[in-house]
Structure formats: structure tokens, C-alpha cells
Design a protein around this motif. Structure first.
Motif, PDB file in Angstrom:
ATOM      1  N   MET A 115     -10.396   9.883 -52.430  1.00 18.92           N
ATOM      2  CA  MET A 115     -11.092   9.944 -51.615  1.00 18.92           C
ATOM      3  C   MET A 115     -11.215   9.294 -50.204  1.00 18.92           C
ATOM      4  N   SER A 116     -10.979  10.100 -49.396  1.00 23.07           N
ATOM      5  CA  SER A 116     -11.207   8.240 -48.157  1.00 23.07           C
ATOM      6  C   SER A 116     -12.085   8.098 -47.644  1.00 23.07           C
ATOM      7  N   PRO A 117     -12.693   7.088 -47.560  1.00 16.44           N
ATOM      8  CA  PRO A 117     -13.760   6.836 -46.892  1.00 16.44           C
ATOM      9  C   PRO A 117     -15.108   7.618 -46.289  1.00 16.44           C
ATOM     10  N   SER A 118     -14.240   8.118 -45.197  1.00 19.44           N
ATOM     11  CA  SER A 118     -15.197   9.212 -44.823  1.00 19.44           C
ATOM     12  C   SER A 118     -15.667  10.555 -45.195  1.00 19.44           C
ATOM     13  N   ALA A 119     -14.301  11.001 -46.508  1.00 19.31           N
ATOM     14  CA  ALA A 119     -14.625  11.829 -47.223  1.00 19.31           C
ATOM     15  C   ALA A 119     -15.712  11.894 -48.266  1.00 19.31           C
ATOM     16  N   VAL A 120     -15.857  10.410 -48.647  1.00 20.46           N
ATOM     17  CA  VAL A 120     -16.892  10.044 -50.001  1.00 20.46           C
ATOM     18  C   VAL A 120     -18.500   9.920 -49.034  1.00 20.46           C
ATOM     19  N   SER A 121     -18.302   8.873 -47.273  1.00 24.73           N
ATOM     20  CA  SER A 121     -20.294   9.154 -47.388  1.00 24.73           C
ATOM     21  C   SER A 121     -20.074  10.611 -46.672  1.00 24.73           C
ATOM     22  N   LEU A 122     -20.001  11.888 -46.284  1.00 24.21           N
ATOM     23  CA  LEU A 122     -20.085  12.495 -45.953  1.00 24.21           C
ATOM     24  C   LEU A 122     -20.114  13.298 -46.955  1.00 24.21           C
ATOM     25  N   THR A 123     -19.341  13.175 -48.080  1.00 24.72           N
ATOM     26  CA  THR A 123     -19.740  14.140 -49.173  1.00 24.72           C
ATOM     27  C   THR A 123     -20.976  13.641 -49.743  1.00 24.72           C
ATOM     28  N   THR A 124     -21.562  12.821 -49.861  1.00 26.23           N
ATOM     29  CA  THR A 124     -22.595  11.822 -50.129  1.00 26.23           C
ATOM     30  C   THR A 124     -23.613  12.492 -49.507  1.00 26.23           C
ATOM     31  N   ILE A 125     -23.600  12.322 -48.440  1.00 24.86           N
ATOM     32  CA  ILE A 125     -24.954  13.265 -47.023  1.00 24.86           C
ATOM     33  C   ILE A 125     -25.097  14.144 -47.442  1.00 24.86           C
ATOM     34  N   PHE A 126     -23.900  15.154 -47.140  1.00 27.51           N
ATOM     35  CA  PHE A 126     -24.108  16.295 -47.622  1.00 27.51           C
ATOM     36  C   PHE A 126     -24.740  17.247 -48.838  1.00 27.51           C
ATOM     37  N   ALA A 127     -24.724  16.420 -50.313  1.00 26.55           N
ATOM     38  CA  ALA A 127     -25.093  16.642 -51.440  1.00 26.55           C
ATOM     39  C   ALA A 127     -26.708  15.911 -51.210  1.00 26.55           C
ATOM     40  N   ILE A 128     -26.474  14.537 -50.554  1.00 26.62           N
ATOM     41  CA  ILE A 128     -28.565  14.809 -50.654  1.00 26.62           C
ATOM     42  C   ILE A 128     -29.101  15.346 -49.734  1.00 26.62           C
ATOM     43  N   VAL A 129     -28.690  16.278 -48.629  1.00 28.53           N
ATOM     44  CA  VAL A 129     -29.890  17.499 -47.878  1.00 28.53           C
ATOM     45  C   VAL A 129     -29.089  18.427 -48.763  1.00 28.53           C
ATOM     46  N   GLY A 130     -28.096  19.170 -49.500  1.00 25.85           N
ATOM     47  CA  GLY A 130     -28.054  20.225 -49.787  1.00 25.85           C
ATOM     48  C   GLY A 130     -29.468  20.067 -51.696  1.00 25.85           C
ATOM     49  N   ILE A 131     -29.523  19.221 -52.110  1.00 28.18           N
ATOM     50  CA  ILE A 131     -30.889  18.739 -52.946  1.00 28.18           C
ATOM     51  C   ILE A 131     -32.373  18.975 -52.097  1.00 28.18           C
ATOM     52  N   GLY A 132     -32.401  18.211 -51.255  1.00 27.73           N
ATOM     53  CA  GLY A 132     -33.424  19.186 -50.114  1.00 27.73           C
ATOM     54  C   GLY A 132     -33.150  19.769 -49.865  1.00 27.73           C
ATOM     55  N   VAL A 133     -32.513  20.783 -49.269  1.00 28.64           N
ATOM     56  CA  VAL A 133     -32.486  22.329 -49.407  1.00 28.64           C
ATOM     57  C   VAL A 133     -32.899  23.022 -49.744  1.00 28.64           C
ATOM     58  N   VAL A 134     -32.328  22.917 -51.337  1.00 25.41           N
ATOM     59  CA  VAL A 134     -32.978  23.618 -52.632  1.00 25.41           C
ATOM     60  C   VAL A 134     -34.028  23.403 -52.195  1.00 25.41           C
ATOM     61  N   ILE A 135     -34.405  21.767 -52.872  1.00 29.15           N
ATOM     62  CA  ILE A 135     -35.969  21.658 -53.615  1.00 29.15           C
ATOM     63  C   ILE A 135     -37.206  22.335 -52.419  1.00 29.15           C
ATOM     64  N   GLY A 136     -36.480  22.800 -50.895  1.00 30.34           N
ATOM     65  CA  GLY A 136     -37.337  23.411 -50.355  1.00 30.34           C
ATOM     66  C   GLY A 136     -37.330  24.989 -50.471  1.00 30.34           C
TER      67      GLY A 136
END
Lengths: 73, 481
Positions: free
Chosen positions: B1-22
């Protein structure tokens, strides 16, 4: 309303951080002496964040004792 | 994966976990208007702390504070001072507000003014001013989200599309969950922020200079003026510092959402104890400033100081870690933004539309209108965020200049029996007008003073003088029994 006024002592305790972190800025806004490698102004404020928490805790104790006294009467 | 794909995937995973908790926090309860807005007044110490910390620790402190450390230098220190002092102010105000809230079933700041001064136009004015000055705060969060996605994608995703995606997600989230969800996501957000702040605050100076001490020594050597006031500016000296700290400390709990959060507490005592621990929460901000100061020497010449923190993180750490920081930052923007939207929408529907235009509306209709307003407000803030180039800190200071004009009406309303409706109304109109004039004509700071503080002084003066000249109001207990 108006509601019961806070005690003078509690107000004074809460005022201490205002003097230390705000009004006295000219006295501590300098780089030296550095504290643990941190410029003096920054170190001063960090130190007072903790102390202001302590001041509020003391104000809380003062108010709590006061309302207990009143309840007993 | 390219660096931007890695960082973006991580961000969306974290936000996703947050949204699920919400969503999980919101899904089990059937929500009426009171549930959705004040969580049925059942928040204990822990949830309360999280909710308030969630509101106070925003993108402003994350990207904005480091951005100012980078672009302005010394003046950024005001951020370390005002939150602690604001907690001290809240100690004497919020518990009383809470008591009135329980007694008279208040849900919003505007309700308080309506009750205390018995005038629906004053209440509506408070509501309008509150919503107007919440918008820059909301705009700030959206700008922050845009910066995060933009930097994390290595500039692959433009800031405008990044902001549009964030706003859509935000609106969906707010509509589905309400205030309780927001408090619970704060748990995830706070843990991540703490880890992020400490690791970048220690890590970045260490990687580039071998430690925090050597970093400051180098900065003191090359640019000593940057570390004290007025730093890289000419107008932000000591009188600016004092007036800005006072303005922000007095205004910290005048924000409609922070004021309204007091109603969600279980007791007045919860709020008092909360005020004691709140200052400690701001210590982590010092770490964020360390990173901002390091960036002055490592990534000089950025067009926008608010980019400094993420740019230096991107340059110092692997892509996945940029993603973690970005994810923490994204939650730090989304949690407060949800609270801001929720507050503004409720205020608009409940305290402006119903009393002034449609007195027959039921609670359910108000709730529906509030939900509609969520979309409208999101769209407005997105529009403003796309078309503005102000720094994050300046946006927040604009909001503070406005909402602090509520302070005389609140504090005198609680503690001074001679205060009257005409006094408060006139003082507040004057205060808001002066703020608007000075800021729109670019006279902030005004003669070295924060424009909002100048307005606050005049506001206080007018309120006091007119209150003494107008007939006293009957005590509240008589009018409401």
C-alpha cells in the motif's frame, strides 16, 4: 434568585490563579531561567495549571464545610 | 500500500470505531427532546467530565494551538492559561445554573435568560447570537478535518472534498445519536488524544534535536523573540494577553453548548468537582506546543501555520502513525462539532422558531425541525470553511468575543438583585455590536486590547447603569409560584 453568595475565602482562593497566570504576565514572560529545559514562561504556566486545580480544591473544601455548618444549624 | 493509503485507512478505521460506539450508545434508548439534548439530566462525574472535556479539547487545541506556536510563538501561551481560569469561573456559576435548570426544567442557555428576565425577545436574541457565534467554532472543526484528510492523503485529496466528506459523516452521526453518544465517543477520543499528544510532544523534539531541552535551547539560540510575547507578531503583547485570557476565561462556559452541558449533570456538586479536575486536562496541551515549536525550525515557511503539526508528524513518523494522529485529530474535531451542531439546531428550533413564530408546535415537531436544522447548519459551516482563510485560533477568538457578551447577564442574573431586563438587553446589544464593528473593520486587537474584551467592559457598564435606572424586577420565586 439572587442565590447565596460564595464565601470570600473561596473567591480569594479562586482569584489566586488569575493573578498568577494572567495579571502578572510581565513578571514571568521570559525564556530564562529554563526549567527542565523548558522556557520559564511555559514552565510557569504548566506549574500553575496544577496549582490552580489545587486552589479550586481548597475552595471546594471551604464551601463544603460552610454548607455543612449551615445544615447543622 | 502507498503511504497515503496506509494513513487514510488508519484514520477511517479510527473514525469508524468511534461512529460504531456512538450508534451503540444511542440505539437502545427511545429519544424524546429532553433525552436527545440533555441526556435526561443523568450524567455522573465521569460522563460529565468526558462530555465537557470533549467540548473543550477540540481541533482548536490540537491543530490551532500548535499552529499558533509555529506562526505566532509566545502569544499561543494564552491557551495554556485560559482553560484553567475558565474552570475557576465555572465553579461559581454552573452549579447554580444547574439548580435552576432542575427546578424550572431548563434545557438551554436561552431558557435561562427567558426565565431570569421574563422576556421572550431577549431569550430569542440570546439564541440568535449564540447560534451565530457557534458557527465559527463549527467552521473551525470542519477546517481542521479538511486539513487532516488533506495532509494524511499526501495532498491526494483536496481540502474541499475532504471537508465535504467529513461534514456528511458528521451530520449522519448527529442525527442518529444525540448527546449521550457524543459523551461515550469522548472516551475513545480522549485516550487517543492523550497518547497522540504525549508521543508527538516528546517524540518530535527527540527525533530532531535529541530531546525537549535541546530543542528549546536551539530555538532560544536562533529565534529568542519567538518564545516570548509578542513573538512573531507586533500587536499581541502583554495587554493583549491579559485581555484575551480574561475574555476567554469568562467566556469558556458562556458557549451555548458548554452552558447547556451543565444541565446534563446529575448534581451541582458534580459540576463543582468537575471544575477542580478540568485544569489538569489542559496539561497535555503543553506537549502539543512542544511539537509546534519544533516545527518552527524543522519545517519553516509553511503557507498556513495550522498545517505545521501534521506536516512535521508526516516528516518524522511512518505513515501508519500519521494515520493514528490523524484519526485522533479527526475525532477531536467530530466530537465537539457534533455537540455544536446539536446545540445550535436545538436552540434554533426550540428557542427561536417556537416562541416567536409558531407557539403551537409540539415537542415532537420541535425535535423534527431541530433535525432539519442539523443539515442546514452543516451546509452553512461547510460553505464558510471552504471560503475562508482565517487561522483556527482567530476563528475561536471571534466566537469568544461574541459569546462572552452573555457573561454580564448570567453572572449579574445570579448574583445581583438590582439587575433588570432592559439593562441586560441593552448591554448585550451594545457588546455584540461593538464586537461586530471592531472585527469587521479589522481593529482587533483594539489599542492593544482584545476587541471582545473592550466590548465586554462596555457591556458591563451599560448593563449596570441601565439596571440602576430602570425599576427593579420582582424576585423570581414570586413570579413563578
Amino acid at each position: 434568585m439572587p442565590i447565596k453568595k460564595p464565601s470570600l475565602l473561596a473567591l480569594l482562593l479562586a482569584l489566586i490563579p488569575f493573578v498568577a497566570m494572567c495579571f502578572s504576565v510581565a513578571l514571568w514572560d521570559r525564556i530564562d531561567p529554563m526549567i527542565l529545559g523548558i522556557p520559564f514562561n511555559l514552565a510557569w504556566l504548566v506549574c500553575w495549571i496544577v496549582l490552580s486545580s489545587l486552589c479550586l480544591w481548597a475552595a471546594y473544601r471551604v464551601e463544603a464545610t460552610r454548607s455543612k455548618d449551615r445544615g447543622a444549624r | 500500500m502507498s503511504p497515503s493509503a496506509v494513513s487514510l485507512t488508519t484514520i477511517f478505521a479510527i473514525v469508524g470505531i468511534g461512529v460504531v460506539i456512538g450508534f451503540l450508545a444511542g440505539v437502545r434508548r427511545k429519544m424524546n427532546l429532553e433525552q436527545w439534548t440533555v441526556g435526561a439530566r443523568g450524567f455522573g462525574m465521569l460522563l460529565m467530565f468526558l462530555l465537557m472535556a470533549g467540548e473543550i479539547y477540540t481541533t482548536f487545541s490540537f491543530l490551532g494551538a500548535s499552529g499558533w506556536a509555529y506562526s505566532r510563538g509566545g502569544p499561543t501561551l494564552y491557551i495554556l492559561a485560559y482553560l484553567s481560569l475558565g474552570a475557576g469561573v465555572s465553579f461559581f456559576i454552573l452549579p447554580h445554573i444547574w439548580e435552576l435548570g432542575r427546578k424550572y426544567k431548563l434545557q438551554t442557555q436561552s431558557d435561562f435568560f427567558g426565565l431570569r428576565y421574563g422576556n421572550k425577545y431577549l431569550a430569542a436574541f440570546v439564541c440568535v447570537v449564540g447560534v451565530i457565534f457557534l458557527i465559527p467554532y463549527l467552521q473551525l472543526q470542519i477546517t481542521g478535518l479538511g486539513i487532516i484528510v488533506n495532509v494524511a492523503s499526501f495532498n491526494g485529496i483536496g481540502r474541499t472534498s475532504a471537508m465535504a466528506i467529513s461534514v456528511a459523516l458528521l451530520a449522519a452521526f448527529v442525527l442518529a445519536s444525540g448527546v449521550r453518544a457524543v459523551a461515550w465517543i469522548s472516551v475513545l477520543k480522549d485516550v487517543l488524544m492523550l497518547v497522540a499528544a504525549v508521543s508527538i510532544g516528546i517524540g518530535i523534539p527527540y527525533l530532531h534535536y535529541g530531546g525537549i531541552g535541546p530543542m528549546f535551547a536551539a530555538l532560544a539560540q536562533t529565534r529568542p523573540a519567538h518564545l516570548t510575547m509578542p513573538g512573531a507578531t507586533t500587536s499581541l503583547g502583554h495587554s493583549w494577553y491579559i485581555t484575551t485570557v480574561l475574555l476567554s476565561a469568562l467566556g469558556a462556559y458562556m458557549w451555548p453548548h458548554a452552558f447547556g452541558a451543565a444541565f446534563t449533570a446529575k448534581s451541582g456538586d458534580t459540576l463543582r468537582r468537575n471544575a477542580i479536575v478540568m485544569p489538569l486536562y489542559t496539561i497535555t496541551l503543553a506537549f502539543i506546543l512542544f511539537a509546534g515549536f519544533t516545527a518552527v525550525m524543522v519545517v519553516p515557511g509553511l503557507p498556513d501555520g495550522d498545517l505545521a503539526l501534521l506536516t512535521i508528524v508526516r516528516q518524522s513518523f511512518p505513515a501508519w502513525f500519521l494515520g493514528v494522529i490523524g484519526g485522533a485529530g479527526a475525532l477531536t474535531a467530530m466530537v465537539p462539532a457534533s455537540i455544536l451542531i446539536l446545540t445550535a439546531a436545538t436552540l434554533f428550533a426550540k428557542n427561536l422558531c417556537r416562541p416567536i413564530f409558531a407557539p403551537t408546535m409540539t415537542d415532537d415537531q420541535v425535535a423534527k425541525l431541530a433535525r432539519g436544522m442539523v443539515l442546514v447548519l452543516s451546509a452553512i459551516s461547510l460553505y464558510l470553511a471552504i471560503h475562508s482563510s482565517t487561522t483556527l485560533v482567530s476563528l475561536l477568538l471571534l466566537g469568544y468575543a461574541g459569546v462572552t457578551q452573555f457573561f454580564p447577564g448570567v453572572v449579574l442574573g445570579l448574583y445581583w438583585k438590582h439587575v433588570t431586563m432592559p439593562g441586560v438587553f441593552a448591554g448585550m446589544i451594545a457588546g455584540v455590536a461593538i464586537v461586530a464593528y471592531l472585527i469587521l473593520t479589522h481593529q482587533d486587537p483594539f489599542m492593544g486590547w482584545s476587541a471582545g474584551f473592550v466590548a465586554l467592559c462596555i457591556n458591563f457598564l451599560i448593563t449596570a447603569i441601565l439596571s440602576l435606572l430602570t425599576p427593579a424586577m420582582p424576585p423570581l420565586d414570586q413570579t413563578h409560584n
